[in-house]
Scaffold this motif. Sequence first.
Motif, mmCIF file in Angstrom:
data_model
loop_
_atom_site.group_PDB
_atom_site.id
_atom_site.type_symbol
_atom_site.label_atom_id
_atom_site.label_comp_id
_atom_site.label_asym_id
_atom_site.label_seq_id
_atom_site.Cartn_x
_atom_site.Cartn_y
_atom_site.Cartn_z
ATOM 1 N N THR A 262 0.835 -1.200 0.000
ATOM 2 C CA THR A 262 0.000 0.000 0.000
ATOM 3 C C THR A 262 0.872 1.253 0.000
ATOM 4 N N VAL A 263 1.933 1.243 0.802
ATOM 5 C CA VAL A 263 2.830 2.406 0.880
ATOM 6 C C VAL A 263 3.530 2.631 -0.451
ATOM 7 N N HIS A 264 4.172 1.577 -0.985
ATOM 8 C CA HIS A 264 4.938 1.735 -2.225
ATOM 9 C C HIS A 264 4.046 2.032 -3.428
ATOM 10 N N SER A 265 2.845 1.492 -3.447
ATOM 11 C CA SER A 265 1.928 1.819 -4.546
ATOM 12 C C SER A 265 1.562 3.298 -4.497
ATOM 13 N N PHE A 266 1.310 3.804 -3.298
ATOM 14 C CA PHE A 266 0.963 5.215 -3.138
ATOM 15 C C PHE A 266 2.146 6.109 -3.528
ATOM 16 N N THR A 267 3.328 5.816 -2.995
ATOM 17 C CA THR A 267 4.484 6.678 -3.294
ATOM 18 C C THR A 267 4.917 6.538 -4.748
ATOM 19 N N ALA A 268 4.801 5.338 -5.306
ATOM 20 C CA ALA A 268 5.188 5.151 -6.717
ATOM 21 C C ALA A 268 4.299 5.984 -7.623
ATOM 22 N N GLU A 269 3.023 6.057 -7.299
ATOM 23 C CA GLU A 269 2.096 6.829 -8.126
ATOM 24 C C GLU A 269 2.264 8.333 -7.891
ATOM 25 N N HIS A 270 2.375 8.740 -6.636
ATOM 26 C CA HIS A 270 2.354 10.167 -6.312
ATOM 27 C C HIS A 270 3.726 10.827 -6.280
ATOM 28 N N MET A 271 4.782 10.082 -6.021
ATOM 29 C CA MET A 271 6.112 10.688 -5.938
ATOM 30 C C MET A 271 6.998 10.294 -7.114
ATOM 31 N N ALA A 272 6.905 9.053 -7.540
ATOM 32 C CA ALA A 272 7.754 8.584 -8.641
ATOM 33 C C ALA A 272 7.052 8.707 -9.991
ATOM 34 N N ALA A 273 5.795 9.059 -9.975
ATOM 35 C CA ALA A 273 5.006 9.243 -11.202
ATOM 36 C C ALA A 273 4.934 7.982 -12.056
ATOM 37 N N LEU A 274 4.795 6.829 -11.407
ATOM 38 C CA LEU A 274 4.561 5.585 -12.138
ATOM 39 C C LEU A 274 3.065 5.437 -12.362
ATOM 40 N N SER A 275 2.699 4.955 -13.537
ATOM 41 C CA SER A 275 1.286 4.716 -13.826
ATOM 42 C C SER A 275 0.810 3.481 -13.059
ATOM 43 N N LYS A 276 -0.494 3.316 -12.980
ATOM 44 C CA LYS A 276 -1.053 2.134 -12.304
ATOM 45 C C LYS A 276 -0.578 0.846 -12.985
ATOM 46 N N ASP A 277 -0.462 0.864 -14.312
ATOM 47 C CA ASP A 277 0.039 -0.309 -15.034
ATOM 48 C C ASP A 277 1.502 -0.581 -14.695
ATOM 49 N N GLU A 278 2.300 0.482 -14.570
ATOM 50 C CA GLU A 278 3.712 0.308 -14.208
ATOM 51 C C GLU A 278 3.857 -0.224 -12.784
ATOM 52 N N ILE A 279 2.962 0.202 -11.898
ATOM 53 C CA ILE A 279 2.979 -0.288 -10.517
ATOM 54 C C ILE A 279 2.676 -1.785 -10.490
ATOM 55 N N LEU A 280 1.654 -2.200 -11.223
ATOM 56 C CA LEU A 280 1.323 -3.630 -11.287
ATOM 57 C C LEU A 280 2.460 -4.431 -11.904
ATOM 58 N N LEU A 281 3.078 -3.885 -12.930
ATOM 59 C CA LEU A 281 4.202 -4.557 -13.580
ATOM 60 C C LEU A 281 5.371 -4.701 -12.609
ATOM 61 N N ALA A 282 5.651 -3.645 -11.847
ATOM 62 C CA ALA A 282 6.737 -3.700 -10.859
ATOM 63 C C ALA A 282 6.454 -4.768 -9.812
ATOM 64 N N ARG A 283 5.212 -4.892 -9.391
ATOM 65 C CA ARG A 283 4.862 -5.927 -8.419
ATOM 66 C C ARG A 283 5.162 -7.314 -8.968
ATOM 67 N N LYS A 284 5.087 -7.454 -10.281
ATOM 68 C CA LYS A 284 5.399 -8.733 -10.925
ATOM 69 C C LYS A 284 6.890 -8.895 -11.194
ATOM 70 N N GLY A 285 7.682 -7.882 -10.815
ATOM 71 C CA GLY A 285 9.134 -7.973 -11.009
ATOM 72 C C GLY A 285 9.592 -7.522 -12.379
ATOM 73 N N ARG A 286 8.851 -6.611 -12.994
ATOM 74 C CA ARG A 286 9.181 -6.131 -14.337
ATOM 75 C C ARG A 286 9.020 -4.615 -14.403
ATOM 76 N N ALA A 287 9.457 -4.016 -15.510
ATOM 77 C CA ALA A 287 9.284 -2.586 -15.751
ATOM 78 C C ALA A 287 9.258 -2.342 -17.254
ATOM 79 N N THR A 288 8.627 -1.250 -17.656
ATOM 80 C CA THR A 288 8.554 -0.922 -19.085
ATOM 81 C C THR A 288 9.879 -0.389 -19.615
ATOM 82 N N ASP A 289 10.612 0.340 -18.793
ATOM 83 C CA ASP A 289 11.919 0.864 -19.183
ATOM 84 C C ASP A 289 12.941 -0.280 -19.121
ATOM 85 N N PRO A 290 13.699 -0.519 -20.201
ATOM 86 C CA PRO A 290 14.616 -1.668 -20.221
ATOM 87 C C PRO A 290 15.664 -1.674 -19.097
#
Length: 181
Positions: free
Chosen positions: A81-109
């Motif tokens: 909950t904390v990292h999803s909130f900070t990733a969206e509001h401070m790191a400017a990750l999209s909701k899709d990028e947050i879900l991808l990160a939870r799966k151990g991946r990212a859009t940026d190579p």
Amino acid sequence: MSRATALKPDQIPAASQSTLESFTRNIGFTPNMMATFAASPIAFNAWATLLGALSKSLDVKTRDSIGLAVSEANGCDYCLTVHSFTAEHMAALSKDEILLARKGRATDPKRDAAVQFARKVIETRGKVGDVDVNAIREAGYTDANVMEIVALVAMYSLTNFFNNVFDPERDFPPVAPAGSI
């Protein structure tokens, strides 16, 4: 149900007060995890020092993506909950990028290589292979960066374990439960 009580301001040990007050000023409120963790000035201040030092490593999107991947792997719903909130509001990750990160991946190579490596460190308990180390280096990370990724994995695991043990009341917006994504 929480296994420990978040301390009230007048219950905070003197040796934890300045660290907790600094977090409260920066965040705008005192998260329950920190008000609980502050009960041990030694552990709380050690974690805060590590957090402060590692906030200078890599970039915020990579750090938050690693935090999400590690928290998912460790099944820490509070940290998710904390990292999803900070990733969206401070790191400017999209909701899709947050879900991808939870799966151990990212859009940026490059970030993807770091997040995959962090996930591998968790899954293997640090017993990664040469191919894993070579892959992270080939993505453009120095050995110092790799050490920072390992330190981030350890730091996030510390808070994951703390929160899994003590289960503080959640004070950030809920996210899909670990394992349901």
